[in-house]
Design an enzyme around this catalytic site. Structure first.
Site: not given
Length: 208
Positions: A41, A68, A80, A82, A97, A101, A119-120, A124, A148
């Protein structure tokens, strides 16, 4: 039957990390399946993120439009970022943030939703906060760079965001989950019944 996610970890026979980036990496695990077979996996290892649905007194949400590159689109998003420091308090990261921002601060913070983005294929975890009682932040604005530097800011009515989500016009996961969770909370026990800002987060444990 209780509908609730539960922690579980299957046996890993071997692991390797074929790629290490600045913030994330890719890991390959050899996982023992229930039938005894072993499957490889591949997934992205991610530090986690926070996002902020900032709601003003006119029932508008603060949103950003940002390029993006992986999806080759400019997406409307909520602030948002990290969790750059292991064990970092997610509330502090969210406040940072929102300041960086949008140059905004908030007097009331709640947890709106906790989600795994993909999740696959990635571990994160994102905590989405609801921020209310907004005001202009003090001090100098944060100096932005890269994508940004081209960012646009707007305040959009909640109803318009929900319409855009259901029409397939808005795609950012945190915006989609945040806007729909806000409406669901209002139609349920109300926003003041949401979890406190420092509610436990097993996916990304933190220090208060």
């Amino acid at each position: 039957m209780t509908i609730k996610d539960a922690a579980e970890e299957w046996e890993i026979r071997g692991t390797e990390t074929p790629f290490r980036g600045k913030k994330t990496s890719v890991r390959t695990d050899e996982v023992v399946m229930p039938d005894g077979s072993v499957a490889r996996r591949d997934y992205q290892v991610h530090p986690g993120s926070v996002a902020v649905l900032a709601l003003d007194e006119e029932d508008r949400v603060l949103v950003l439009r940002q390029y993006r590159h992986p999806v080759r689109q400019k997406l409307w998003e909520i602030p948002a970022g990290l969790l750059d420091v292991p064990g970092e308090n997610p509330l502090h990261a969210a406040q940072r943030e929102l300041f960086e921002e949008a140059h905004v601060k908030a007097g009331d913070w709640r947890v709106l939703a906790d989600v795994y983005t993909t999740p696959g294929g990635c571990d994160e975890a994102v905590r989405i906060f609801l921020a209310r009682d907004l005001a202009e932040a003090e001090g100098e604005r944060f100096e932005v760079e890269h994508e940004e530097a081209d960012m646009e800011l707007a305040r959009v009515p909640v109803a318009e965001l929900v319409r855009g989500v259901l029409a397939g016009e808005l795609h950012n996961n945190c915006l989609v989950v945040g806007a729909l969770s806000l409406v669901a909370a209002r139609n349920g026990e109300g926003l003041d019944a949401l979890r406190p800002a420092l509610a436990p987060w097993p996916a990304r444990p933190f220090e208060v």
